[in-house]
Design a protein around this motif. Structure first.
Motif, PDB file in Angstrom:
ATOM      1  N   ASN A   1       0.841  -1.196   0.000  1.00  0.00           N
ATOM      2  CA  ASN A   1       0.000   0.000   0.000  1.00  0.00           C
ATOM      3  C   ASN A   1       0.875   1.244   0.000  1.00  0.00           C
ATOM      4  OD1 ASN A   1      -1.864   2.124   1.552  1.00  0.00           O
ATOM      5  ND2 ASN A   1      -3.172   0.532   0.678  1.00  0.00           N
ATOM      6  N   TRP A   2       0.468   2.238  -0.779  1.00  0.00           N
ATOM      7  CA  TRP A   2       1.195   3.506  -0.815  1.00  0.00           C
ATOM      8  C   TRP A   2       0.183   4.640  -0.896  1.00  0.00           C
ATOM      9  CZ3 TRP A   2       6.071   4.977   0.052  1.00  0.00           C
ATOM     10  CH2 TRP A   2       6.463   6.252  -0.357  1.00  0.00           C
ATOM     11  N   ASN A   3       0.161   5.483   0.118  1.00  0.00           N
ATOM     12  CA  ASN A   3      -0.796   6.589   0.181  1.00  0.00           C
ATOM     13  C   ASN A   3      -2.227   6.120  -0.073  1.00  0.00           C
ATOM     14  OD1 ASN A   3       1.209   8.422   0.773  1.00  0.00           O
ATOM     15  ND2 ASN A   3       1.478   9.096  -1.341  1.00  0.00           N
ATOM     16  N   SER A   4      -2.611   5.060   0.623  1.00  0.00           N
ATOM     17  CA  SER A   4      -3.972   4.501   0.575  1.00  0.00           C
ATOM     18  C   SER A   4      -4.340   3.843  -0.751  1.00  0.00           C
ATOM     19  CB  SER A   4      -5.012   5.594   0.894  1.00  0.00           C
ATOM     20  OG  SER A   4      -4.770   6.147   2.172  1.00  0.00           O
ATOM     21  N   SER A   5      -3.352   3.601  -1.600  1.00  0.00           N
ATOM     22  CA  SER A   5      -3.609   2.914  -2.870  1.00  0.00           C
ATOM     23  C   SER A   5      -2.741   1.662  -2.964  1.00  0.00           C
ATOM     24  CB  SER A   5      -3.291   3.832  -4.052  1.00  0.00           C
ATOM     25  OG  SER A   5      -4.120   4.962  -4.041  1.00  0.00           O
ATOM     26  N   ASN A   6      -3.217   0.670  -3.719  1.00  0.00           N
ATOM     27  CA  ASN A   6      -2.408  -0.519  -3.954  1.00  0.00           C
ATOM     28  C   ASN A   6      -1.132  -0.146  -4.697  1.00  0.00           C
ATOM     29  OD1 ASN A   6      -4.140  -2.290  -2.725  1.00  0.00           O
ATOM     30  ND2 ASN A   6      -5.123  -2.977  -4.612  1.00  0.00           N
ATOM     31  N   ALA A   7      -0.050  -0.810  -4.356  1.00  0.00           N
ATOM     32  CA  ALA A   7       1.237  -0.559  -5.010  1.00  0.00           C
ATOM     33  C   ALA A   7       2.022  -1.866  -5.051  1.00  0.00           C
ATOM     34  CB  ALA A   7       2.023   0.509  -4.250  1.00  0.00           C
ATOM     35  N   ILE A   8       3.071  -1.859  -5.855  1.00  0.00           N
ATOM     36  CA  ILE A   8       3.950  -3.018  -5.987  1.00  0.00           C
ATOM     37  C   ILE A   8       5.279  -2.720  -5.310  1.00  0.00           C
ATOM     38  CG2 ILE A   8       5.256  -4.451  -7.613  1.00  0.00           C
ATOM     39  CD1 ILE A   8       2.267  -5.067  -7.608  1.00  0.00           C
ATOM     40  N   LEU A   9       5.716  -3.646  -4.462  1.00  0.00           N
ATOM     41  CA  LEU A   9       7.022  -3.538  -3.817  1.00  0.00           C
ATOM     42  C   LEU A   9       7.930  -4.606  -4.413  1.00  0.00           C
ATOM     43  CD1 LEU A   9       9.067  -2.668  -1.609  1.00  0.00           C
ATOM     44  CD2 LEU A   9       7.910  -4.281  -0.060  1.00  0.00           C
ATOM     45  N   LYS A  10       9.046  -4.171  -4.979  1.00  0.00           N
ATOM     46  CA  LYS A  10      10.028  -5.102  -5.547  1.00  0.00           C
ATOM     47  C   LYS A  10      11.279  -5.071  -4.684  1.00  0.00           C
ATOM     48  CE  LYS A  10      12.221  -6.431  -9.902  1.00  0.00           C
ATOM     49  NZ  LYS A  10      12.203  -6.227 -11.369  1.00  0.00           N
ATOM     50  N   ILE A  11      11.645  -6.230  -4.142  1.00  0.00           N
ATOM     51  CA  ILE A  11      12.806  -6.331  -3.261  1.00  0.00           C
ATOM     52  C   ILE A  11      13.854  -7.245  -3.892  1.00  0.00           C
ATOM     53  CG2 ILE A  11      13.651  -6.958  -0.976  1.00  0.00           C
ATOM     54  CD1 ILE A  11      10.803  -6.606   0.083  1.00  0.00           C
ATOM     55  N   ARG A  12      15.027  -6.702  -4.136  1.00  0.00           N
ATOM     56  CA  ARG A  12      16.135  -7.528  -4.635  1.00  0.00           C
ATOM     57  C   ARG A  12      16.820  -8.198  -3.446  1.00  0.00           C
ATOM     58  NH1 ARG A  12      15.760  -3.943  -8.840  1.00  0.00           N
ATOM     59  NH2 ARG A  12      16.112  -4.934 -10.875  1.00  0.00           N
ATOM     60  N   LYS A  13      16.792  -9.502  -3.464  1.00  0.00           N
ATOM     61  CA  LYS A  13      17.281 -10.277  -2.314  1.00  0.00           C
ATOM     62  C   LYS A  13      18.799 -10.438  -2.348  1.00  0.00           C
ATOM     63  CE  LYS A  13      14.940 -13.502  -4.073  1.00  0.00           C
ATOM     64  NZ  LYS A  13      14.362 -14.825  -4.405  1.00  0.00           N
ATOM     65  N   PRO A  14      19.442 -10.443  -1.172  1.00  0.00           N
ATOM     66  CA  PRO A  14      20.888 -10.737  -1.115  1.00  0.00           C
ATOM     67  C   PRO A  14      21.149 -12.157  -1.613  1.00  0.00           C
ATOM     68  CG  PRO A  14      20.127  -9.780   0.951  1.00  0.00           C
ATOM     69  CD  PRO A  14      18.902 -10.105   0.156  1.00  0.00           C
ATOM     70  N   LYS A  15      22.279 -12.330  -2.300  1.00  0.00           N
ATOM     71  CA  LYS A  15      22.676 -13.648  -2.795  1.00  0.00           C
ATOM     72  C   LYS A  15      23.812 -14.178  -1.914  1.00  0.00           C
ATOM     73  CE  LYS A  15      20.009 -13.448  -6.489  1.00  0.00           C
ATOM     74  NZ  LYS A  15      18.835 -14.318  -6.656  1.00  0.00           N
ATOM     75  N   ASP A  16      23.569 -15.286  -1.250  1.00  0.00           N
ATOM     76  CA  ASP A  16      24.543 -15.843  -0.321  1.00  0.00           C
ATOM     77  C   ASP A  16      25.844 -16.269  -0.993  1.00  0.00           C
ATOM     78  OD1 ASP A  16      22.790 -15.456   1.746  1.00  0.00           O
ATOM     79  OD2 ASP A  16      21.928 -17.472   1.607  1.00  0.00           O
ATOM     80  N   TYR A  17      25.762 -16.629  -2.279  1.00  0.00           N
ATOM     81  CA  TYR A  17      26.954 -17.115  -2.977  1.00  0.00           C
ATOM     82  C   TYR A  17      27.882 -15.989  -3.428  1.00  0.00           C
ATOM     83  CZ  TYR A  17      24.121 -15.981  -7.126  1.00  0.00           C
ATOM     84  OH  TYR A  17      23.339 -15.342  -8.053  1.00  0.00           O
ATOM     85  N   ARG A  18      27.421 -14.738  -3.296  1.00  0.00           N
ATOM     86  CA  ARG A  18      28.256 -13.608  -3.705  1.00  0.00           C
ATOM     87  C   ARG A  18      28.927 -12.970  -2.494  1.00  0.00           C
ATOM     88  NH1 ARG A  18      24.327 -11.356  -8.282  1.00  0.00           N
ATOM     89  NH2 ARG A  18      23.226 -10.362  -6.559  1.00  0.00           N
ATOM     90  N   ASN A  19      30.067 -12.368  -2.730  1.00  0.00           N
ATOM     91  CA  ASN A  19      30.710 -11.551  -1.705  1.00  0.00           C
ATOM     92  C   ASN A  19      29.717 -10.465  -1.258  1.00  0.00           C
ATOM     93  OD1 ASN A  19      32.171  -8.806  -1.208  1.00  0.00           O
ATOM     94  ND2 ASN A  19      33.685 -10.375  -0.683  1.00  0.00           N
ATOM     95  N   PRO A  20      29.496 -10.292   0.042  1.00  0.00           N
ATOM     96  CA  PRO A  20      28.479  -9.347   0.538  1.00  0.00           C
ATOM     97  C   PRO A  20      28.628  -7.924   0.002  1.00  0.00           C
ATOM     98  CG  PRO A  20      29.262 -10.720   2.318  1.00  0.00           C
ATOM     99  CD  PRO A  20      30.148 -11.016   1.145  1.00  0.00           C
ATOM    100  N   ILE A  21      29.868  -7.443  -0.086  1.00  0.00           N
ATOM    101  CA  ILE A  21      30.101  -6.080  -0.574  1.00  0.00           C
ATOM    102  C   ILE A  21      29.752  -5.994  -2.056  1.00  0.00           C
ATOM    103  CG2 ILE A  21      31.827  -4.288  -0.985  1.00  0.00           C
ATOM    104  CD1 ILE A  21      33.313  -5.313   1.508  1.00  0.00           C
ATOM    105  N   LEU A  22      30.207  -6.975  -2.831  1.00  0.00           N
ATOM    106  CA  LEU A  22      29.898  -7.013  -4.261  1.00  0.00           C
ATOM    107  C   LEU A  22      28.395  -7.175  -4.474  1.00  0.00           C
ATOM    108  CD1 LEU A  22      30.780  -7.179  -7.237  1.00  0.00           C
ATOM    109  CD2 LEU A  22      31.060  -9.660  -6.909  1.00  0.00           C
ATOM    110  N   ASP A  23      27.771  -8.039  -3.692  1.00  0.00           N
ATOM    111  CA  ASP A  23      26.341  -8.286  -3.803  1.00  0.00           C
ATOM    112  C   ASP A  23      25.552  -7.000  -3.572  1.00  0.00           C
ATOM    113  OD1 ASP A  23      23.963 -10.239  -3.804  1.00  0.00           O
ATOM    114  OD2 ASP A  23      23.714  -9.191  -1.894  1.00  0.00           O
ATOM    115  N   SER A  24      25.930  -6.259  -2.562  1.00  0.00           N
ATOM    116  CA  SER A  24      25.248  -5.005  -2.242  1.00  0.00           C
ATOM    117  C   SER A  24      25.375  -4.006  -3.396  1.00  0.00           C
ATOM    118  CB  SER A  24      25.838  -4.403  -0.973  1.00  0.00           C
ATOM    119  OG  SER A  24      25.228  -3.187  -0.653  1.00  0.00           O
TER     120      SER A  24
END
Length: 206
Positions: free
Chosen positions: A16-39
């Motif tokens: 929800n965004w300002n009382s309206s439906n919205a889409i949230l897209k979350i890019r997930k961390p990849k465990d197989y990548r170096n954390p700094i590079l992944d970020s």
């Protein structure tokens, strides 16, 4: 918040965004990548997608409005397009929509944008207008080879997901695409599509 799609690169939620439906897209961390590079990768792709979503509107591509971007969390909140994916339309409507999809893809290519994930699920029919969604794999490129890869994918999708209407849909797509990019560029890209098919990287579409 409701999970709509769990993808390889990102998860999609209805929120929800300002009382309206919205889409949230979350890019997930990849465990197989170096954390700094992944970020860095997730941050870069989040920036690129949000910029592309805004940029394509300038040359007439209907696409979701970006409401909010959180670079630390690699999240984008955007407008929900509450229509129907072209993938789920009736065969006759898919054939009809293919011409407009061709025009939209032609317009993107003419302005140096490769979508990168041209499936009939990423085109939404809403209020008699077709919207383009999911620019997560998009890139700026004027290379005809890259544009040919886009066309090869939509051709493959039509052949696999809409086999019975593939010929009519592909013909309409080509007509729409050609009307935007012009005959010369269309022929060059068509030749490259055939060349890609001949390399054996993909199954040949008959």
């Amino acid at each position: 918040m409701k999970l709509l799609k769990k993808g390889a690169e990102a998860d999609i939620f209805l929120t929800n965004w300002n009382s309206s439906n919205a889409i949230l897209k979350i890019r997930k961390p990849k465990d197989y990548r170096n954390p700094i590079l992944d970020s860095k990768i997730r941050r870069h792709r989040t920036i690129k997608e949000s910029q592309t979503l805004s940029e394509v509107k300038f040359f007439g591509i209907p696409s979701p409005i970006v409401y909010y971007v959180d670079l630390k969390k690699s999240e984008i909140i955007m407008q929900e397009i509450p229509g129907k994916p072209v993938h789920d339309l009736s065969p006759s409507k898919i054939i009809q929509a293919s011409k407009e999809i061709g025009k939209l893809v032609g317009t993107m290519h003419k302005n140096g944008i490769m979508h990168g994930d041209l499936t009939t699920s990423n085109f939404i029919l809403y209020n008699k207008k077709i919207y383009v969604i999911d620019f997560g794999l998009s890139q700026k490129t004027i290379k005809l080879e890259d544009h040919a890869v886009d066309l090869r994918l939509i051709k493959e999708i039509l052949n696999s997901a809409h086999a019975k209407i593939m010929q009519s849909s592909w013909k309409n797509f080509q007509t729409g695409y050609k009307s935007v990019v012009g005959s010369t560029k269309f022929q060059k890209i068509s030749n490259l599509v055939s060349e890609i098919e001949g390399r054996g990287r993909y199954a040949t579409v008959v």
